[in-house]
Design an enzyme around this catalytic site. Structure first.
Site, mmCIF file in Angstrom:
data_model
loop_
_atom_site.group_PDB
_atom_site.id
_atom_site.type_symbol
_atom_site.label_atom_id
_atom_site.label_comp_id
_atom_site.label_asym_id
_atom_site.label_seq_id
_atom_site.Cartn_x
_atom_site.Cartn_y
_atom_site.Cartn_z
ATOM 1 N N ARG A 84 0.857 -1.179 0.000
ATOM 2 C CA ARG A 84 0.000 0.000 0.000
ATOM 3 C C ARG A 84 0.898 1.234 0.000
ATOM 4 N NH1 ARG A 84 -2.760 2.996 4.892
ATOM 5 N NH2 ARG A 84 -3.659 4.644 3.625
ATOM 6 N N HIS A 121 -3.307 10.897 0.575
ATOM 7 C CA HIS A 121 -2.761 10.705 1.929
ATOM 8 C C HIS A 121 -2.199 12.054 2.396
ATOM 9 C CE1 HIS A 121 -1.059 7.476 4.816
ATOM 10 N NE2 HIS A 121 -0.791 8.643 5.367
ATOM 11 N N GLU A 162 -7.430 8.296 6.222
ATOM 12 C CA GLU A 162 -7.765 8.954 7.474
ATOM 13 C C GLU A 162 -8.286 10.381 7.326
ATOM 14 O OE1 GLU A 162 -4.585 8.698 10.308
ATOM 15 O OE2 GLU A 162 -4.621 6.518 10.316
ATOM 16 N N ASN A 286 -7.303 1.718 9.999
ATOM 17 C CA ASN A 286 -5.976 1.931 10.571
ATOM 18 C C ASN A 286 -6.128 1.924 12.085
ATOM 19 O OD1 ASN A 286 -5.319 2.446 7.914
ATOM 20 N ND2 ASN A 286 -4.830 4.615 8.208
ATOM 21 N N TYR A 288 -4.125 1.962 15.860
ATOM 22 C CA TYR A 288 -2.891 2.128 16.641
ATOM 23 C C TYR A 288 -3.114 1.860 18.130
ATOM 24 C CZ TYR A 288 -0.558 3.686 12.477
ATOM 25 O OH TYR A 288 -0.010 3.709 11.227
ATOM 26 N N GLU A 358 -3.452 -0.144 8.250
ATOM 27 C CA GLU A 358 -2.252 0.311 8.980
ATOM 28 C C GLU A 358 -2.303 -0.226 10.396
ATOM 29 O OE1 GLU A 358 -1.355 4.544 9.239
ATOM 30 O OE2 GLU A 358 -1.846 4.795 7.119
#
Ligand code: BGC
Length: 443
Positions: A84, A121, A162, A286, A288, A358
């Protein structure tokens, strides 16, 4: 405790056949060659003193633009199914820009790695602005151009990365480009990006492309306590981070009356919502870490490199008792299982197959056992979500290379591969060899 997803130190359990393993990067963070494309909002932002912590810029970054062959060889050595990366809109606008992505895609295909481009992005051309509705239409035009050129070899597309972070950090809090501090007046930026996403889905389909998704950032929101004020603040934060960006796409509506605050009000956005809800083939997440949120405390809050103003209707609290990454983010693998099962429970059949687009962490050093532990824990957590019946089809590590980490400059290293920013030499870390072995064991 042994579970169906195994314990650290034992082999990671098998994922279903056809599960897609990959790594992610983005154009502005790795390409460099800034003088070979038009300017983006990030070039303007980093030129302002004090915006990036170490005063650096992405003018050279990893120089991937000139070294992409070496980087594709690293991908091939890792044995990933897919890569990606993002296409830089400012580069596509510049002479020779599309040729670069053409060469990159050819190189990837020749190496047996599937190209998965993200079309935006965060590096918006400097002359455009997400506060303007017209930017969504311009985006769809650019997407058609890219699809026309790469669509014969690219079979999986990501529209935006995002939009939540780009709205929040770039337009509400001003810590990312373009550096605006509009707080809730930044909401049109969310709407225009979502509209751009829907128009891009249509443009891609018109160009014959399939397998279209988005990469949205999501995480569980944990109330600081069971007190009503904390629970309400956490719910509100959940609306802003998760539901505001998932529900227009998946349900065709804004959550909690937020449509009223969008340009034109609730009635004004109704026809846009039809475009935004154009069905996607899959949904990218994504992940985290979770966020712990409580009632406002009337003071500024420092959190994960951010300073949140006192006037916000919530406050972000520390998650205690967890290891943290160099960024100060807590390591909570089970948050990924919670997030995925929570999404499945919330959206049911409206949620298409999910890809983790991600997941990763910032740590120093080549012997990065802490990164291995992070990834190991999260891949097992993902397996638990699968075992619980969530339809997850792929997992991408952030990131292949150490790179320009936005307002943190080069201080945060997320790569499986170390980059010496003086010599641009790439050195695979222990985590690279570990991930390669995980992938081999899955074959
Ligand atoms: C972004 C990446 C970023 C990573 C780590 C994500 O929010 O998509 O560009 O480098 O997180 O902060």
């Amino acid at each position: 405790m042994a579970t169906d997803a195994g314990t650290p130190g034992t082999a990671i359990p098998r994922f279903p056949d056809g599960f897609l393993w990959g790594v992610s990067t983005s154009a502005h963070q790795i390409e460099g060659a800034a003088d070979e494309r038009e300017a983006s909002v990030w070039d303007a932002f980093t030129a302002e003193p004090g915006r990036v912590k170490d005063g650096s810029t992405a003018a050279v970054a990893c120089d991937h633009y000139h070294r992409y062959r070496e980087d594709v060889a690293l991908l091939a050595g890792l044995g990933v199914d897919a890569y990606r990366f993002s296409v830089s809109w400012p580069r596509v606008n510049s002479p020779g820009g599309l040729d670069f992505y053409d060469r990159l895609v050819d190189e990837l295909c020749a190496a047996g790695v599937r190209p998965v481009p993200t079309l935006f992005h965060w590096d918006l051309p400097a002359r455009l602005d997400w506060l303007e509705r017209d930017t969504a239409a311009r985006f769809a035009e650019y997407v058609s151009v890219v699809a026309g050129r790469l669509g014969d070899r690219v079979t999986r597309w990501i529209t935006l990365n995002e939009p939540a972070e780009h709205t929040l950090l770039g337009h509400a809090l001003g810590v990312h480009a373009p550096g605006r501090q509009l707080l809730f007046d930044a909401l049109p930026v969310a709407h225009h990006q979502l509209l751009a996403h829907g128009l891009a889905v249509r443009a891609l389909r018109a160009a014959g492309a399939g397998d279209i998704g988005i990469a949205n950032s999501h995480g569980p929101i944990w109330p600081a306590s069971p007190e009503q004020a904390d629970v309400e603040a956490a719910d509100f934060y959940d609306v802003l981070l998760n539901r505001l960006f998932a529900e227009p796409l998946l349900l065709g509506e804004y959550p909690s009356g937020l449509g009223e605050l969008m340009p034109g009000g609730a009635a004004g956005v109704e026809s846009d919502l039809e475009i935004i809800a154009e069905p996607v083939d899959w949904y990218g997440i994504n992940y985290y870490a979770p966020t712990r949120v409580g009632a406002p405390q009337g003071t500024e809050i420092r959190f994960g490199g951010l300073t949140l103003p006192a006037e916000l209707p919530f406050s972000v609290r520390e998650i205690e008792g967890r290891p943290v990454t160099d960024f100060g983010w807590p390591v909570v693998p089970e948050g990924l299982t919670e997030l995925l099962t929570g999404f499945r429970d919330r959206y049911g059949e409206r949620l298409p197959p999910v890809f983790i687009t991600e997941n990763g962490c910032s740590y120093e050093g080549l012997e990065d056992q802490d990164r291995i532990a992070y990834l190991d824990g999260h891949i097992r957590a993902l397996h638990r979500a699968l075992a619980a019946g969530v339809d997850v089809r792929g997992y991408f590590v952030w990131s292949l290379l150490d790179n320009f980490e936005w307002a943190e400059g080069y201080a945060r290293r997320f790569g499986l591969v170390h980059v010496d920013y003086r010599t641009l030499v790439r050195t695979p870390k222990a985590s690279y060899a570990w991930f390669r072995d995980v992938l081999r064991a899955q074959r």
